[in-house]
Motif scaffolding. Structure first.
Motif, mmCIF file in Angstrom:
data_model
loop_
_atom_site.group_PDB
_atom_site.id
_atom_site.type_symbol
_atom_site.label_atom_id
_atom_site.label_comp_id
_atom_site.label_asym_id
_atom_site.label_seq_id
_atom_site.Cartn_x
_atom_site.Cartn_y
_atom_site.Cartn_z
ATOM 1 N N ARG A 15 -0.294 27.881 53.859
ATOM 2 C CA ARG A 15 -1.011 27.913 52.578
ATOM 3 C C ARG A 15 -0.041 27.952 51.396
ATOM 4 N NH1 ARG A 15 -4.984 31.076 55.474
ATOM 5 N NH2 ARG A 15 -4.018 33.054 54.837
ATOM 6 N N ASP A 16 1.251 28.054 51.693
ATOM 7 C CA ASP A 16 2.267 28.086 50.633
ATOM 8 C C ASP A 16 2.358 26.705 49.979
ATOM 9 O OD1 ASP A 16 4.506 28.391 49.024
ATOM 10 O OD2 ASP A 16 5.637 29.514 50.523
ATOM 11 N N THR A 17 2.298 26.640 48.666
ATOM 12 C CA THR A 17 2.314 25.353 47.945
ATOM 13 C C THR A 17 3.731 24.875 47.641
ATOM 14 O OG1 THR A 17 2.113 26.565 45.841
ATOM 15 C CG2 THR A 17 0.069 25.779 46.897
ATOM 16 N N ASP A 18 4.746 25.688 47.979
ATOM 17 C CA ASP A 18 6.140 25.282 47.769
ATOM 18 C C ASP A 18 6.643 24.617 49.046
ATOM 19 O OD1 ASP A 18 8.964 25.200 47.677
ATOM 20 O OD2 ASP A 18 9.051 26.888 46.293
ATOM 21 N N PRO A 19 6.822 23.283 49.078
ATOM 22 C CA PRO A 19 7.187 22.569 50.320
ATOM 23 C C PRO A 19 8.509 23.046 50.907
ATOM 24 C CG PRO A 19 6.511 21.032 48.606
ATOM 25 C CD PRO A 19 6.647 22.363 47.945
ATOM 26 N N LYS A 20 9.482 23.294 50.047
ATOM 27 C CA LYS A 20 10.800 23.719 50.541
ATOM 28 C C LYS A 20 10.711 25.076 51.239
ATOM 29 C CE LYS A 20 15.554 24.593 49.026
ATOM 30 N NZ LYS A 20 16.487 24.636 47.871
ATOM 31 N N ARG A 21 10.017 26.030 50.583
ATOM 32 C CA ARG A 21 9.879 27.363 51.164
ATOM 33 C C ARG A 21 9.034 27.324 52.418
ATOM 34 N NH1 ARG A 21 8.142 30.874 46.711
ATOM 35 N NH2 ARG A 21 6.064 30.078 47.187
ATOM 36 N N LEU A 22 7.998 26.485 52.421
ATOM 37 C CA LEU A 22 7.135 26.344 53.599
ATOM 38 C C LEU A 22 7.958 25.892 54.803
ATOM 39 C CD1 LEU A 22 4.467 26.075 55.134
ATOM 40 C CD2 LEU A 22 4.183 23.818 54.083
ATOM 41 N N LYS A 23 8.761 24.835 54.609
ATOM 42 C CA LYS A 23 9.580 24.328 55.716
ATOM 43 C C LYS A 23 10.574 25.395 56.195
ATOM 44 C CE LYS A 23 12.518 20.453 57.107
ATOM 45 N NZ LYS A 23 13.450 21.313 57.845
ATOM 46 N N GLN A 24 11.191 26.095 55.232
ATOM 47 C CA GLN A 24 12.160 27.131 55.580
ATOM 48 C C GLN A 24 11.512 28.219 56.421
ATOM 49 O OE1 GLN A 24 14.950 28.983 52.529
ATOM 50 N NE2 GLN A 24 13.513 30.669 52.821
ATOM 51 N N ASN A 25 10.350 28.701 56.012
ATOM 52 C CA ASN A 25 9.679 29.784 56.738
ATOM 53 C C ASN A 25 9.220 29.343 58.120
ATOM 54 O OD1 ASN A 25 10.020 31.695 54.732
ATOM 55 N ND2 ASN A 25 8.052 31.253 53.746
ATOM 56 N N LEU A 26 8.674 28.121 58.198
ATOM 57 C CA LEU A 26 8.209 27.636 59.500
ATOM 58 C C LEU A 26 9.380 27.387 60.453
ATOM 59 C CD1 LEU A 26 5.324 25.187 58.480
ATOM 60 C CD2 LEU A 26 5.132 27.480 59.492
ATOM 61 N N ASP A 27 10.527 26.985 59.899
ATOM 62 C CA ASP A 27 11.716 26.789 60.743
ATOM 63 C C ASP A 27 12.261 28.129 61.235
ATOM 64 O OD1 ASP A 27 11.614 24.071 60.542
ATOM 65 O OD2 ASP A 27 13.113 23.916 58.941
ATOM 66 N N ARG A 28 12.309 29.089 60.339
ATOM 67 C CA ARG A 28 12.928 30.369 60.676
ATOM 68 C C ARG A 28 12.055 31.244 61.571
ATOM 69 N NH1 ARG A 28 15.949 32.540 55.162
ATOM 70 N NH2 ARG A 28 17.587 30.947 55.101
ATOM 71 N N ILE A 29 10.752 31.072 61.468
ATOM 72 C CA ILE A 29 9.857 31.913 62.263
ATOM 73 C C ILE A 29 10.016 31.638 63.757
ATOM 74 C CG2 ILE A 29 7.834 30.414 62.393
ATOM 75 C CD1 ILE A 29 6.093 32.822 61.796
ATOM 76 N N LYS A 30 10.623 30.485 64.069
ATOM 77 C CA LYS A 30 10.806 30.114 65.474
ATOM 78 C C LYS A 30 11.767 31.044 66.205
ATOM 79 C CE LYS A 30 9.866 25.228 64.540
ATOM 80 N NZ LYS A 30 10.455 23.858 64.475
ATOM 81 N N GLN A 31 12.561 31.848 65.458
ATOM 82 C CA GLN A 31 13.474 32.774 66.122
ATOM 83 C C GLN A 31 12.721 33.931 66.790
ATOM 84 O OE1 GLN A 31 15.927 35.357 63.458
ATOM 85 N NE2 GLN A 31 14.776 34.357 61.796
ATOM 86 N N TYR A 32 11.433 34.098 66.412
ATOM 87 C CA TYR A 32 10.599 35.119 67.045
ATOM 88 C C TYR A 32 9.587 34.416 67.952
ATOM 89 C CZ TYR A 32 12.545 37.729 63.166
ATOM 90 O OH TYR A 32 13.427 38.288 62.269
#
Length: 490
Positions: free
Chosen positions: A50-67
């Motif tokens: 639901r985040d409207t910032d594409p850069k932050r969205l990609k960063q969070n979805l990439d990083r969440i994979k560590q969990y």
């Protein structure tokens, strides 16, 4: 344990623009260090999208994979078509906890905490602070601070491996260097007594081990045990009671961290003085070490968290279960006054941060020991092994500070006999012993148990009918008085 991280926990972990709270950083560190698993729920990914910032969205979805992601998370029956997206995500996450997908949920969302009460899950939902506190209580090690020794990470001693101190260790164990480097990489620590020149005078490398098989015969110690891996007192510091000081550190470390066994192995013939000392403090031989071809004996000291209810002689009980001691009605209890200058030397670890003592110019080697001596001209003629002595620091503090247990109590009037009796245990110089020996001298050998967390002051002792006035000599007290002091002093 498996911890499910709510979206509001994942956001600061994934987004570097958020300042990471100390408690959250500590929680994640403790979880990673101790094998706990941190996982995320698919609903958190939905939240991120639901985040409207594409850069932050990609960063969070990439990083969440560590969990790790919860697979096949069941749909929450608490959601309806009318449930708004935020509440629906919260319900999905909370329902996974209800289905036993994880042991606990970590969230700062007050709404989820309120819902947890409704669904009977409140005991499994943690804030950052309570989650950190749980892991800290489960895993954090309590360090020991004592004068004359320093606790250091083992790797910090690597540059000193080629010094003479390690020569004998290397001679006895050709693979010592490889073992040392392996233990250093594992994060092991050591207690070190330094010479004035900065060289190692004595060394005790220790490690906490769990469910360890300790003998070639297959003896296993359940739970946590403290292993004294290397125990060497160099020639330059012999006679300073550093061996007892290391044992004092080991006993206090085991007590603080609720470790119920302490063990060591070594060549008894080569180190017979060490093993004689260990036996005097309750260690007993239980077998041979598997990696030594029968050369090394294994000695163990029981260190129970709670005092065992074994009906044996009071002093034997003390040796076997130190620092536990008997305090039943058959045991005598005494308050023993001691002048501040003798108190400082005999108990250098008492309130050490507030004492302005120069340990390099004072001879305080007697205070390194657990086995100590006290001399006086008190009229009290009789004490028995196992009796309890509470030391009252006179003049400045006027308070009960420390507890010990009597080993022997004799009356002597020959200065040489007194000096021979107390040897390195005493804080008194020969001139002072000769002066005391002009009259009958009470010679008490005792073992220090611990200093009180709260010192019982004179006004409190008087108001609670423990004493009538400041004690001028050894004073016997009642069972009830001891219990009051123990409770007050923690």
């Amino acid at each position: 344990m498996r911890f499910l991280l709510d979206t509001n926990i994942l956001i600061p972990l994934e987004d570097s623009s958020h300042v990471l709270k100390t408690g959250l950083a500590n929680f994640v560190r403790l979880a990673n260090e101790n094998g706990h698993q941190l996982v995320h729920h698919p609903a958190s990914e939905t939240d991120f999208r639901r985040d409207t910032d594409p850069k932050r969205l990609k960063q969070n979805l990439d990083r969440i994979k560590q969990y790790p992601r919860l697979d096949r998370a069941p749909a929450s029956p608490w959601n309806t078509p009318e449930t708004n997206p935020n509440d629906a995500a919260d319900n999905e996450i909370l329902y996974a906890l209800k289905c036993s997908a994880v042991h606990a949920l970590v969230t700062e969302d007050q709404g989820i905490h309120e819902k947890a009460k409704k669904y009977g899950l409140v005991e499994q939902v943690y804030t950052i602070q309570t989650a950190e506190d749980l892991l800290r209580r489960l895993h954090s090690k309590v360090a020991v601070e004592l004068p004359n020794i320093e606790e250091v990470p083992l790797y910090s001693l690597t540059p000193l491996l080629e010094t003479d101190f390690f020569t004998s260790l290397r001679a006895g164990y050709p693979t010592f260097d490889n073992w040392f480097h392996a233990k250093a990489k594992d994060g092991n620590r050591a207690w070190v007594s330094w010479e004035d020149s900065g060289r190692i005078g004595a060394l005790c490398i220790y490690a906490q081990q769990d469910d360890e098989v300790i003998t070639a015969e297959g003896m296993r110690l359940p739970g946590a045990a403290l292993k004294l891996c290397t125990f060497k007192v160099g020639e330059s510091v012999r006679g300073r009671k550093i061996g007892e000081l290391f044992l004092k550190a080991a006993f206090r470390y085991a007590t603080a961290n609720k470790i119920q066994n302490i063990f060591i192995h070594g060549d008894v013939e080569q180190h017979h003085f060490l093993f004689e000392m260990l036996q005097d403090f309750g260690f007993s031989r239980v077998g041979s070490h598997a990696g030594s071809n029968g050369r090394d004996a294994v000695y163990i000291k029981q260190h129970p968290v709670l005092p065992p209810s074994e009906a044996i002689d009071a002093f034997i009980y003390l040796k076997k279960y130190f620092p536990h001691f008997r305090s039943d009605a058959s045991i005598g209890k005494f308050i023993v006054p001691i002048l501040p200058r003798f108190h400082n030397i005999l108990f250098p670890d008492y309130n050490q941060k507030n004492q302005q003592l120069d340990f390099f110019t004072q001879d305080n080697s007697a205070g390194n020991a657990i086995k100590l001596a006290y001399l006086c001209n008190s009229p009290t003629k009789t004490m028995s092994p196992g009796d309890i002595v509470l030391f009252y620091r006179s003049k400045d503090e006027q308070a009960v500070t420390s507890l010990g247990v009597v080993e022997t109590y004799n009356t002597l009037q020959d200065a040489d006999a007194i000096a021979s009796k107390v040897r390195r245990r005493t804080v008194y110089k020969m001139e002072e012993i000769k002066l005391m020996a002009c009259k009958e001298t009470r010679v008490m050998l005792f073992r220090l148990i611990q200093h009180f967390e709260h010192q019982a002051p004179l006004d409190w002792l008087i108001s609670n009918c423990v004493l009538k006035k400041s004690p001028q000599s050894i004073t016997k007290i009642s069972d009830e008085s001891l219990n009051l002091i123990m409770k007050y002093g923690k």
